[in-house]
Design an enzyme around this catalytic site. Structure first.
Site, mmCIF file in Angstrom:
data_model
loop_
_atom_site.group_PDB
_atom_site.id
_atom_site.type_symbol
_atom_site.label_atom_id
_atom_site.label_comp_id
_atom_site.label_asym_id
_atom_site.label_seq_id
_atom_site.Cartn_x
_atom_site.Cartn_y
_atom_site.Cartn_z
ATOM 1 C CG ASP A 3 -14.117 5.522 -6.883
ATOM 2 O OD1 ASP A 3 -13.662 4.416 -7.234
ATOM 3 O OD2 ASP A 3 -14.354 5.796 -5.699
ATOM 4 C CG HIS A 4 -9.719 2.570 -10.338
ATOM 5 N ND1 HIS A 4 -9.173 3.085 -9.199
ATOM 6 C CD2 HIS A 4 -9.432 1.253 -10.310
ATOM 7 C CE1 HIS A 4 -8.592 2.124 -8.523
ATOM 8 N NE2 HIS A 4 -8.727 0.983 -9.174
ATOM 9 C CG HIS B 90 -11.554 2.845 -4.461
ATOM 10 N ND1 HIS B 90 -11.779 3.679 -5.519
ATOM 11 C CD2 HIS B 90 -10.191 2.722 -4.390
ATOM 12 C CE1 HIS B 90 -10.621 4.044 -6.055
ATOM 13 N NE2 HIS B 90 -9.642 3.486 -5.385
HETATM 14 C C1 BG6 Z 1 -6.050 3.147 -5.746
HETATM 15 C C2 BG6 Z 1 -5.304 3.331 -4.456
HETATM 16 O O1 BG6 Z 1 -7.072 4.109 -5.852
HETATM 17 O O2 BG6 Z 1 -6.606 1.853 -5.796
HETATM 18 C C3 BG6 Z 1 -4.233 2.257 -4.308
HETATM 19 O O3 BG6 Z 1 -4.720 4.615 -4.407
HETATM 20 C C4 BG6 Z 1 -4.821 0.882 -4.490
HETATM 21 O O4 BG6 Z 1 -3.576 2.366 -3.055
HETATM 22 C C5 BG6 Z 1 -5.649 0.812 -5.758
HETATM 23 O O5 BG6 Z 1 -3.763 -0.053 -4.549
HETATM 24 C C6 BG6 Z 1 -6.381 -0.506 -5.858
HETATM 25 O O6 BG6 Z 1 -6.962 -0.607 -7.120
HETATM 26 P P1 BG6 Z 1 -7.252 -2.041 -7.778
HETATM 27 O O7 BG6 Z 1 -7.987 -1.705 -9.035
HETATM 28 O O8 BG6 Z 1 -5.934 -2.692 -8.007
HETATM 29 O O9 BG6 Z 1 -8.085 -2.778 -6.786
#
Ligand code: BG6
Length: 488
Positions: free
Chosen positions: A179-180, A242
Protein backbone atom coordinates in the site's frame (compact mmCIF):
# COMPACT_ATOMS: atom_id res chain seq x y z
CA UNK A 1 21.81 17.56 4.39
CA UNK A 2 22.32 14.13 2.86
CA UNK A 3 20.40 11.02 3.77
CA UNK A 4 22.09 7.87 4.94
CA UNK A 5 22.39 5.12 2.36
CA UNK A 6 22.91 1.52 3.37
CA UNK A 7 23.36 -0.80 0.38
CA UNK A 8 21.11 -3.84 0.29
CA UNK A 9 22.09 -7.46 -0.34
CA UNK A 10 22.48 -8.70 -3.93
CA UNK A 11 19.05 -9.30 -5.44
CA UNK A 12 17.09 -9.97 -8.57
CA UNK A 13 13.74 -8.28 -8.92
CA UNK A 14 11.30 -9.63 -11.48
CA UNK A 15 8.55 -7.19 -12.41
CA UNK A 16 5.47 -8.81 -13.92
CA UNK A 17 3.54 -6.19 -15.84
CA UNK A 18 6.85 -4.52 -16.70
CA UNK A 19 5.45 -2.63 -19.68
CA UNK A 20 2.49 -1.27 -17.68
CA UNK A 21 1.70 2.07 -16.18
CA UNK A 22 2.88 1.33 -12.63
CA UNK A 23 6.22 -0.05 -13.78
CA UNK A 24 6.86 2.97 -15.99
CA UNK A 25 5.59 5.66 -13.63
CA UNK A 26 6.80 4.30 -10.32
CA UNK A 27 8.89 1.13 -10.18
CA UNK A 28 11.55 1.83 -12.79
CA UNK A 29 12.07 5.46 -11.67
CA UNK A 30 12.19 4.32 -8.00
CA UNK A 31 14.80 1.66 -8.70
CA UNK A 32 16.80 4.13 -10.76
CA UNK A 33 16.77 6.64 -7.89
CA UNK A 34 18.05 4.03 -5.44
CA UNK A 35 20.77 3.07 -7.89
CA UNK A 36 21.72 6.71 -8.25
CA UNK A 37 21.88 7.02 -4.47
CA UNK A 38 24.34 4.12 -4.38
CA UNK A 39 22.00 1.72 -2.65
CA UNK A 40 21.98 -1.06 -5.23
CA UNK A 41 24.91 -3.46 -5.04
CA UNK A 42 26.71 -4.44 -8.21
CA UNK A 43 24.82 -7.71 -8.21
CA UNK A 44 21.35 -6.22 -8.48
CA UNK A 45 19.34 -7.13 -11.55
CA UNK A 46 15.88 -6.21 -12.68
CA UNK A 47 14.01 -8.53 -14.99
CA UNK A 48 11.01 -7.19 -16.88
CA UNK A 49 8.32 -9.76 -17.58
CA UNK A 50 5.24 -9.03 -19.63
CA UNK A 51 3.18 -10.43 -22.43
CA UNK A 52 4.70 -8.20 -25.16
CA UNK A 53 7.39 -9.81 -27.31
CA UNK A 54 10.11 -7.25 -26.74
CA UNK A 55 13.79 -7.57 -27.40
CA UNK A 56 15.94 -6.66 -24.39
CA UNK A 57 17.03 -3.48 -26.19
CA UNK A 58 13.42 -2.49 -26.61
CA UNK A 59 12.75 -3.00 -22.92
CA UNK A 60 15.83 -0.93 -22.09
CA UNK A 61 14.48 1.82 -24.37
CA UNK A 62 11.15 1.67 -22.55
CA UNK A 63 12.94 1.95 -19.21
CA UNK A 64 15.01 4.89 -20.46
CA UNK A 65 11.80 6.60 -21.58
CA UNK A 66 10.29 6.02 -18.12
CA UNK A 67 13.32 7.51 -16.39
CA UNK A 68 13.46 10.51 -18.70
CA UNK A 69 9.78 11.17 -18.18
CA UNK A 70 9.59 10.66 -14.44
CA UNK A 71 12.98 11.60 -13.01
CA UNK A 72 13.78 15.32 -13.21
CA UNK A 73 16.68 16.12 -15.55
CA UNK A 74 18.64 17.64 -12.67
CA UNK A 75 18.59 14.32 -10.85
CA UNK A 76 19.96 12.08 -13.61
CA UNK A 77 22.96 11.81 -15.85
CA UNK A 78 23.78 9.67 -18.82
CA UNK A 79 26.38 7.53 -17.02
CA UNK A 80 23.90 6.69 -14.26
CA UNK A 81 21.20 5.82 -16.79
CA UNK A 82 23.56 3.50 -18.66
CA UNK A 83 24.67 1.80 -15.47
CA UNK A 84 21.04 1.24 -14.54
CA UNK A 85 20.01 -0.03 -17.97
CA UNK A 86 22.84 -2.57 -17.86
CA UNK A 87 21.05 -4.20 -14.92
CA UNK A 88 17.93 -4.94 -16.98
CA UNK A 89 16.82 -8.18 -18.58
CA UNK A 90 13.50 -9.05 -20.20
CA UNK A 91 11.38 -12.15 -20.73
CA UNK A 92 8.11 -12.31 -22.67
CA UNK A 93 5.87 -14.38 -20.45
CA UNK A 94 2.26 -15.47 -20.73
CA UNK A 95 0.93 -15.24 -17.18
CA UNK A 96 -1.89 -17.69 -17.73
CA UNK A 97 -0.20 -19.93 -20.32
CA UNK A 98 3.10 -21.76 -20.55
CA UNK A 99 4.97 -19.54 -22.98
CA UNK A 100 8.11 -17.78 -21.81
CA UNK A 101 8.47 -19.33 -18.36
CA UNK A 102 11.51 -21.41 -19.18
CA UNK A 103 13.16 -18.29 -20.63
CA UNK A 104 12.51 -16.51 -17.36
CA UNK A 105 13.91 -19.44 -15.40
CA UNK A 106 16.98 -19.45 -17.64
CA UNK A 107 17.60 -15.77 -16.86
CA UNK A 108 17.26 -16.44 -13.13
CA UNK A 109 19.34 -19.62 -12.86
CA UNK A 110 22.75 -17.90 -12.90
CA UNK A 111 21.49 -15.54 -10.19
CA UNK A 112 20.75 -18.28 -7.68
CA UNK A 113 21.90 -17.34 -4.23
CA UNK A 114 20.63 -13.80 -4.54
CA UNK A 115 17.43 -12.64 -2.89
CA UNK A 116 14.69 -12.93 -5.47
CA UNK A 117 11.66 -10.68 -5.50
CA UNK A 118 8.65 -11.20 -7.75
CA UNK A 119 6.69 -8.00 -8.08
CA UNK A 120 3.17 -8.56 -9.42
CA UNK A 121 2.24 -5.24 -11.02
CA UNK A 122 -0.60 -6.90 -12.90
CA UNK A 123 -4.34 -7.32 -12.67
CA UNK A 124 -5.21 -9.25 -9.46
CA UNK A 125 -6.71 -12.03 -11.56
CA UNK A 126 -3.16 -12.92 -12.61
CA UNK A 127 -1.70 -13.17 -9.09
CA UNK A 128 -2.77 -16.78 -8.61
CA UNK A 129 -1.68 -18.07 -12.04
CA UNK A 130 1.71 -16.33 -11.80
CA UNK A 131 2.41 -17.68 -8.32
CA UNK A 132 1.38 -21.15 -9.34
CA UNK A 133 3.85 -21.11 -12.21
CA UNK A 134 6.63 -19.69 -10.04
CA UNK A 135 6.01 -22.56 -7.63
CA UNK A 136 6.06 -25.18 -10.37
CA UNK A 137 9.35 -23.87 -11.72
CA UNK A 138 10.89 -24.04 -8.26
CA UNK A 139 11.35 -20.26 -8.15
CA UNK A 140 9.27 -19.61 -5.04
CA UNK A 141 11.41 -21.35 -2.44
CA UNK A 142 14.27 -20.20 -0.23
CA UNK A 143 14.32 -16.47 0.24
CA UNK A 144 12.00 -15.66 -2.67
CA UNK A 145 9.46 -12.94 -1.92
CA UNK A 146 6.33 -11.89 -3.72
CA UNK A 147 4.93 -8.38 -3.83
CA UNK A 148 1.27 -7.91 -4.66
CA UNK A 149 -0.21 -4.59 -5.61
CA UNK A 150 -3.54 -3.36 -4.40
CA UNK A 151 -6.40 -3.92 -4.86
CA UNK A 152 -6.23 -7.34 -3.27
CA UNK A 153 -9.62 -8.52 -4.49
CA UNK A 154 -12.75 -6.44 -4.96
CA UNK A 155 -14.58 -7.64 -1.85
CA UNK A 156 -13.91 -9.98 1.04
CA UNK A 157 -14.65 -13.17 -0.87
CA UNK A 158 -12.38 -12.36 -3.81
CA UNK A 159 -9.64 -11.05 -1.49
CA UNK A 160 -9.70 -14.39 0.29
CA UNK A 161 -9.40 -16.18 -3.04
CA UNK A 162 -6.39 -14.07 -4.05
CA UNK A 163 -4.81 -14.57 -0.63
CA UNK A 164 -5.40 -18.32 -0.82
CA UNK A 165 -3.90 -18.57 -4.30
CA UNK A 166 -0.77 -16.60 -3.38
CA UNK A 167 -0.57 -18.32 0.02
CA UNK A 168 -0.50 -21.77 -1.57
CA UNK A 169 2.90 -20.93 -2.99
CA UNK A 170 4.42 -18.31 -0.66
CA UNK A 171 4.21 -18.33 3.14
CA UNK A 172 2.77 -15.18 4.74
CA UNK A 173 6.18 -13.97 5.92
CA UNK A 174 7.33 -13.78 2.30
CA UNK A 175 4.20 -12.05 0.94
CA UNK A 176 4.39 -8.25 0.70
CA UNK A 177 1.00 -6.61 0.08
CA UNK A 178 1.91 -3.12 -0.92
CA UNK A 179 0.00 0.00 0.00
CA UNK A 180 2.19 2.79 -1.24
CA UNK A 181 0.68 5.26 1.24
CA UNK A 182 2.56 3.45 3.99
CA UNK A 183 5.83 4.28 2.23
CA UNK A 184 5.13 8.00 2.11
CA UNK A 185 7.57 9.95 4.21
CA UNK A 186 4.91 11.80 6.21
CA UNK A 187 2.98 8.64 6.93
CA UNK A 188 6.07 7.18 8.54
CA UNK A 189 6.48 10.50 10.28
CA UNK A 190 3.09 10.03 11.83
CA UNK A 191 4.57 7.13 13.76
CA UNK A 192 7.59 9.23 14.71
CA UNK A 193 5.35 12.08 15.80
CA UNK A 194 3.16 9.84 17.94
CA UNK A 195 5.74 7.50 19.39
CA UNK A 196 8.93 9.53 19.59
CA UNK A 197 7.33 12.47 21.41
CA UNK A 198 5.84 12.41 24.86
CA UNK A 199 3.76 15.49 24.13
CA UNK A 200 0.90 14.01 22.18
CA UNK A 201 0.21 10.63 23.72
CA UNK A 202 -1.56 11.89 26.87
CA UNK A 203 -3.88 13.93 24.64
CA UNK A 204 -4.39 11.28 21.98
CA UNK A 205 -7.84 10.09 23.00
CA UNK A 206 -11.53 10.90 23.16
CA UNK A 207 -11.11 13.08 26.23
CA UNK A 208 -9.02 15.60 24.28
CA UNK A 209 -9.67 14.98 20.60
CA UNK A 210 -12.97 16.19 19.19
CA UNK A 211 -12.69 14.52 15.81
CA UNK A 212 -10.27 13.49 13.07
CA UNK A 213 -10.42 14.32 9.37
CA UNK A 214 -8.58 12.40 6.70
CA UNK A 215 -8.70 13.90 3.23
CA UNK A 216 -7.04 12.49 0.13
CA UNK A 217 -8.13 14.85 -2.63
CA UNK A 218 -6.91 14.60 -6.19
CA UNK A 219 -7.33 17.24 -8.86
CA UNK A 220 -6.75 14.79 -11.69
CA UNK A 221 -9.52 12.72 -13.20
CA UNK A 222 -9.27 9.03 -14.03
CA UNK A 223 -6.73 9.79 -16.79
CA UNK A 224 -6.01 6.74 -18.94
CA UNK A 225 -7.29 4.33 -16.26
CA UNK A 226 -11.03 4.62 -16.77
CA UNK A 227 -11.29 0.94 -17.72
CA UNK A 228 -9.85 -0.22 -14.38
CA UNK A 229 -11.34 2.60 -12.36
CA UNK A 230 -14.88 1.92 -13.47
CA UNK A 231 -14.67 -1.59 -12.03
CA UNK A 232 -13.31 -0.23 -8.76
CA UNK A 233 -14.54 3.23 -7.75
CA UNK A 234 -13.19 5.41 -4.97
CA UNK A 235 -14.25 3.14 -2.11
CA UNK A 236 -12.25 0.18 -3.38
CA UNK A 237 -9.45 2.21 -4.98
CA UNK A 238 -8.66 4.51 -2.07
CA UNK A 239 -10.69 3.89 1.09
CA UNK A 240 -10.31 0.14 1.56
CA UNK A 241 -6.55 0.52 1.55
CA UNK A 242 -4.89 3.95 1.71
CA UNK A 243 -7.42 5.78 3.84
CA UNK A 244 -8.07 2.93 6.26
CA UNK A 245 -4.33 2.48 6.67
CA UNK A 246 -3.98 6.15 7.56
CA UNK A 247 -6.85 5.81 10.00
CA UNK A 248 -5.11 2.82 11.59
CA UNK A 249 -1.88 4.72 12.10
CA UNK A 250 -3.74 7.58 13.75
CA UNK A 251 -5.92 5.36 15.93
CA UNK A 252 -3.72 2.40 16.87
CA UNK A 253 -2.32 1.79 20.32
CA UNK A 254 1.45 2.19 20.63
CA UNK A 255 2.99 -1.13 19.57
CA UNK A 256 5.49 -2.67 21.99
CA UNK A 257 8.16 -2.26 19.34
CA UNK A 258 8.34 -1.26 15.72
CA UNK A 259 8.49 -4.75 14.30
CA UNK A 260 6.20 -5.88 11.55
CA UNK A 261 3.83 -8.02 13.56
CA UNK A 262 3.62 -5.73 16.56
CA UNK A 263 2.58 -2.82 14.31
CA UNK A 264 0.20 -4.90 12.25
CA UNK A 265 -1.43 -6.46 15.31
CA UNK A 266 -2.30 -2.97 16.52
CA UNK A 267 -3.64 -1.86 13.13
CA UNK A 268 -5.77 -4.98 12.94
CA UNK A 269 -7.39 -4.16 16.28
CA UNK A 270 -8.44 -0.78 14.91
CA UNK A 271 -9.95 -2.30 11.78
CA UNK A 272 -11.87 -4.77 13.89
CA UNK A 273 -13.17 -1.98 16.11
CA UNK A 274 -14.66 0.02 13.22
CA UNK A 275 -18.37 0.49 13.78
CA UNK A 276 -20.49 -0.77 10.88
CA UNK A 277 -21.69 2.20 8.85
CA UNK A 278 -25.32 3.15 8.40
CA UNK A 279 -26.48 4.89 5.19
CA UNK A 280 -26.42 8.23 6.99
CA UNK A 281 -22.66 7.74 7.39
CA UNK A 282 -21.73 7.84 3.72
CA UNK A 283 -21.91 10.03 0.63
CA UNK A 284 -20.86 8.87 -2.80
CA UNK A 285 -20.38 11.21 -5.71
CA UNK A 286 -19.44 11.31 -9.37
CA UNK A 287 -17.93 14.29 -11.15
CA UNK A 288 -19.59 16.15 -13.97
CA UNK A 289 -17.86 18.44 -16.46
CA UNK A 290 -16.27 21.48 -14.87
CA UNK A 291 -12.97 23.28 -14.64
CA UNK A 292 -9.75 21.98 -13.21
CA UNK A 293 -6.20 23.31 -13.22
CA UNK A 294 -7.21 26.33 -15.24
CA UNK A 295 -9.15 24.66 -18.04
CA UNK A 296 -12.43 22.94 -18.82
CA UNK A 297 -12.55 19.21 -18.20
CA UNK A 298 -15.12 16.59 -19.18
CA UNK A 299 -17.25 14.68 -16.70
CA UNK A 300 -16.51 11.11 -15.63
CA UNK A 301 -19.18 9.62 -17.86
CA UNK A 302 -17.85 11.41 -20.93
CA UNK A 303 -14.30 10.30 -20.13
CA UNK A 304 -15.49 6.75 -19.72
CA UNK A 305 -17.77 6.82 -22.76
CA UNK A 306 -20.51 4.99 -20.84
CA UNK A 307 -23.39 7.23 -19.85
CA UNK A 308 -24.93 4.79 -17.39
CA UNK A 309 -21.97 4.05 -15.08
CA UNK A 310 -22.77 4.43 -11.37
CA UNK A 311 -19.16 4.17 -10.24
CA UNK A 312 -18.31 6.68 -7.55
CA UNK A 313 -15.36 9.03 -8.02
CA UNK A 314 -15.86 10.55 -4.57
CA UNK A 315 -16.63 9.17 -1.14
CA UNK A 316 -17.09 10.81 2.24
CA UNK A 317 -17.63 8.65 5.31
CA UNK A 318 -18.20 9.23 9.00
CA UNK A 319 -16.40 6.38 10.70
CA UNK A 320 -16.08 5.51 14.39
CA UNK A 321 -13.59 3.32 16.18
CA UNK A 322 -15.42 1.61 19.00
CA UNK A 323 -12.93 1.26 21.81
CA UNK A 324 -12.01 3.09 25.01
CA UNK A 325 -9.56 5.46 23.36
CA UNK A 326 -11.86 6.63 20.60
CA UNK A 327 -15.43 6.13 21.77
CA UNK A 328 -17.74 8.59 19.97
CA UNK A 329 -14.91 10.45 18.20
CA UNK A 330 -15.90 10.75 14.55
CA UNK A 331 -13.31 10.08 11.88
CA UNK A 332 -14.44 11.95 8.78
CA UNK A 333 -12.88 10.36 5.71
CA UNK A 334 -12.98 11.87 2.26
CA UNK A 335 -11.41 11.15 -1.09
CA UNK A 336 -12.18 11.96 -4.67
CA UNK A 337 -10.98 12.67 -8.17
CA UNK A 338 -11.29 16.05 -9.85
CA UNK A 339 -11.56 17.93 -6.59
CA UNK A 340 -10.57 21.54 -6.11
CA UNK A 341 -6.95 20.81 -5.17
CA UNK A 342 -4.48 17.99 -4.79
CA UNK A 343 -4.15 17.77 -1.06
CA UNK A 344 -3.79 14.88 1.34
CA UNK A 345 -3.86 15.58 5.02
CA UNK A 346 -4.84 14.29 8.40
CA UNK A 347 -6.34 16.79 10.79
CA UNK A 348 -6.45 16.01 14.49
CA UNK A 349 -8.98 18.48 15.88
CA UNK A 350 -8.62 18.90 19.63
CA UNK A 351 -11.50 19.79 21.88
CA UNK A 352 -12.21 23.48 22.54
CA UNK A 353 -11.09 24.99 25.83
CA UNK A 354 -13.67 24.45 28.58
CA UNK A 355 -13.97 28.10 29.61
CA UNK A 356 -12.70 31.40 28.25
CA UNK A 357 -11.08 33.95 30.54
CA UNK A 358 -11.00 36.56 27.77
CA UNK A 359 -13.41 39.40 27.01
CA UNK A 360 -15.60 38.86 23.94
CA UNK A 361 -13.58 41.63 22.25
CA UNK A 362 -10.57 39.25 22.20
CA UNK A 363 -12.34 37.41 19.41
CA UNK A 364 -13.25 33.77 18.97
CA UNK A 365 -10.99 31.06 20.38
CA UNK A 366 -10.43 28.32 17.89
CA UNK A 367 -9.66 24.79 19.11
CA UNK A 368 -6.12 23.54 18.46
CA UNK A 369 -5.49 21.40 15.43
CA UNK A 370 -2.59 19.23 14.46
CA UNK A 371 -2.38 18.95 10.68
CA UNK A 372 -0.22 16.26 9.15
CA UNK A 373 0.26 17.12 5.48
CA UNK A 374 1.07 14.22 3.21
CA UNK A 375 1.11 16.13 -0.03
CA UNK A 376 1.91 18.50 -1.53
CA UNK A 377 4.54 20.19 0.65
CA UNK A 378 4.83 17.49 3.27
CA UNK A 379 4.98 18.67 6.83
CA UNK A 380 3.33 19.13 10.17
CA UNK A 381 1.43 22.12 11.43
CA UNK A 382 0.12 22.82 14.91
CA UNK A 383 -2.54 25.51 15.03
CA UNK A 384 -2.36 27.56 18.21
CA UNK A 385 -4.05 30.67 19.58
CA UNK A 386 -1.75 33.58 20.44
CA UNK A 387 -2.12 37.22 21.33
CA UNK A 388 -2.17 39.44 18.30
CA UNK A 389 1.17 41.26 18.58
CA UNK A 390 1.34 44.96 19.44
CA UNK A 391 -0.67 47.39 21.52
CA UNK A 392 -4.44 47.58 21.45
CA UNK A 393 -5.36 45.19 24.20
CA UNK A 394 -5.85 41.47 24.17
CA UNK A 395 -6.93 40.24 20.79
CA UNK A 396 -6.46 36.60 19.98
CA UNK A 397 -5.53 35.04 16.72
CA UNK A 398 -4.84 31.59 15.38
CA UNK A 399 -1.37 30.94 14.00
CA UNK A 400 0.24 27.82 12.63
CA UNK A 401 3.44 26.43 14.08
CA UNK A 402 4.45 25.21 10.69
CA UNK A 403 7.13 22.81 9.61
CA UNK A 404 7.60 22.02 5.96
CA UNK A 405 9.94 19.05 5.66
CA UNK A 406 11.47 20.20 2.40
CA UNK A 407 12.31 23.63 3.85
CA UNK A 408 13.51 22.19 7.14
CA UNK A 409 15.71 19.46 5.74
CA UNK A 410 16.37 20.49 2.17
CA UNK A 411 16.43 16.90 0.96
CA UNK A 412 14.49 15.31 -1.83
CA UNK A 413 11.63 13.31 -0.39
CA UNK A 414 12.00 9.81 -1.77
CA UNK A 415 8.99 8.39 -3.53
CA UNK A 416 7.10 5.80 -1.47
CA UNK A 417 8.08 3.03 -3.87
CA UNK A 418 11.80 3.68 -3.33
CA UNK A 419 11.43 2.88 0.31
CA UNK A 420 9.01 -0.01 -0.09
CA UNK A 421 10.78 -1.92 -2.85
CA UNK A 422 14.00 -1.93 -0.88
CA UNK A 423 12.14 -2.92 2.29
CA UNK A 424 11.13 -6.07 0.42
CA UNK A 425 14.75 -6.80 -0.39
CA UNK A 426 15.65 -6.13 3.24
CA UNK A 427 12.87 -8.46 4.36
CA UNK A 428 11.07 -5.82 6.41
CA UNK A 429 7.28 -6.24 6.35
CA UNK A 430 6.40 -3.42 8.76
CA UNK A 431 5.01 -1.16 6.04
CA UNK A 432 3.08 -3.90 4.23
CA UNK A 433 -0.40 -5.20 4.88
CA UNK A 434 -0.87 -8.59 6.45
CA UNK A 435 -3.57 -10.90 5.17
CA UNK A 436 -5.84 -10.48 8.20
CA UNK A 437 -5.63 -6.68 7.91
CA UNK A 438 -6.69 -6.68 4.28
CA UNK A 439 -9.55 -9.00 5.04
CA UNK A 440 -10.67 -7.00 8.08
CA UNK A 441 -10.72 -3.86 5.93
CA UNK A 442 -12.94 -5.62 3.38
CA UNK A 443 -15.20 -6.88 6.14
CA UNK A 444 -16.00 -3.26 6.99
CA UNK A 445 -16.25 -2.13 3.35
CA UNK A 446 -18.37 -5.01 2.02
CA UNK A 447 -21.71 -3.96 3.58
CA UNK A 448 -21.28 -0.47 2.11
CA UNK A 449 -20.65 -1.93 -1.34
CA UNK A 450 -23.63 -4.21 -0.94
CA UNK A 451 -25.90 -1.36 0.09
CA UNK A 452 -24.78 0.66 -2.93
CA UNK A 453 -25.28 -2.25 -5.28
CA UNK A 454 -28.80 -2.77 -3.95
CA UNK A 455 -29.72 0.90 -4.12
CA UNK A 456 -31.36 2.52 -7.09
CA UNK A 457 -29.97 5.89 -6.03
CA UNK A 458 -27.13 7.04 -8.31
CA UNK A 459 -24.00 8.74 -6.92
CA UNK A 460 -24.51 12.42 -6.22
CA UNK A 461 -23.15 14.61 -9.00
CA UNK A 462 -20.50 17.25 -8.32
CA UNK A 463 -18.83 19.70 -10.63
CA UNK A 464 -15.20 18.93 -11.45
CA UNK A 465 -12.93 21.33 -9.61
CA UNK A 466 -15.12 21.62 -6.50
CA UNK A 467 -14.97 19.85 -3.11
CA UNK A 468 -17.47 17.16 -4.00
CA UNK A 469 -21.24 16.92 -3.61
CA UNK A 470 -22.90 19.28 -1.14
CA UNK A 471 -24.07 16.21 0.78
CA UNK A 472 -20.44 15.67 1.84
CA UNK A 473 -20.42 19.10 3.41
CA UNK A 474 -23.74 18.34 5.07
CA UNK A 475 -22.30 15.06 6.42
CA UNK A 476 -19.91 16.95 8.69
CA UNK A 477 -21.97 20.09 9.24
CA UNK A 478 -24.79 17.99 10.61
CA UNK A 479 -22.48 17.35 13.57
CA UNK A 480 -21.72 21.07 13.95
CA UNK A 481 -18.25 20.75 12.40
CA UNK A 482 -16.66 21.78 9.10
CA UNK A 483 -14.08 20.34 6.75
CA UNK A 484 -10.68 21.82 7.42
CA UNK A 485 -10.11 23.45 4.02
CA UNK A 486 -12.08 24.95 1.15
CA UNK A 487 -14.48 22.06 1.41
CA UNK A 488 -16.72 23.92 3.80
C1 BG6 B 1 -3.52 4.70 -6.30
C2 BG6 B 1 -4.90 4.76 -6.89
O1 BG6 B 1 -3.43 3.61 -5.41
O2 BG6 B 1 -3.25 5.89 -5.61
C3 BG6 B 1 -5.02 5.97 -7.81
O3 BG6 B 1 -5.17 3.57 -7.61
C4 BG6 B 1 -4.61 7.23 -7.10
O4 BG6 B 1 -6.35 6.09 -8.31
C5 BG6 B 1 -3.26 7.05 -6.43
O5 BG6 B 1 -4.54 8.28 -8.04
C6 BG6 B 1 -2.91 8.24 -5.57
O6 BG6 B 1 -1.59 8.12 -5.14
P1 BG6 B 1 -0.73 9.42 -4.77
O7 BG6 B 1 0.55 8.86 -4.24
O8 BG6 B 1 -0.56 10.21 -6.03
O9 BG6 B 1 -1.52 10.16 -3.75
Amino acid sequence: MTSRVIPVEPFVLVVFGATGDLAKRKLIPALFQRDLAGQLPEEASIVGAARAHLHEDEFAALARGAIEEHVPATERDEAAIRRFLARLRYAAVDATGEEGWTDLAAILTPMQGRISVFYLATAPALFGPICERLGRLGLAGGQARVVVEKPVGRDLASAKEVNEAVGKVFPEERIYRIDHYLGKETVQNLMALRFANGLFEPLWNAAHIDHVQITVAESLGVEGRAGYYDTAGALRDMVQNHILQLLCLVAMEPPAQLDADAVRDEKLKVLRALKPLAPSGWVRGQYRAGASQGGPVPGYLEELGQPESQTETFVALRAEVENWRWARVPFYLRTGKRLAERVSEIVIAFRPIPHSVFEPSAGPIMANRLVIRLQPDEGVQLQLMIKDPGPGGMRLRQVPLDMSFSTAFGVRNPDAYERLVLDVVRGNQTLFMRRDEVEAAWRWIDPILEAWAASAEPPKPYTAGTWGPSAAIALIERDGRTWADGGS
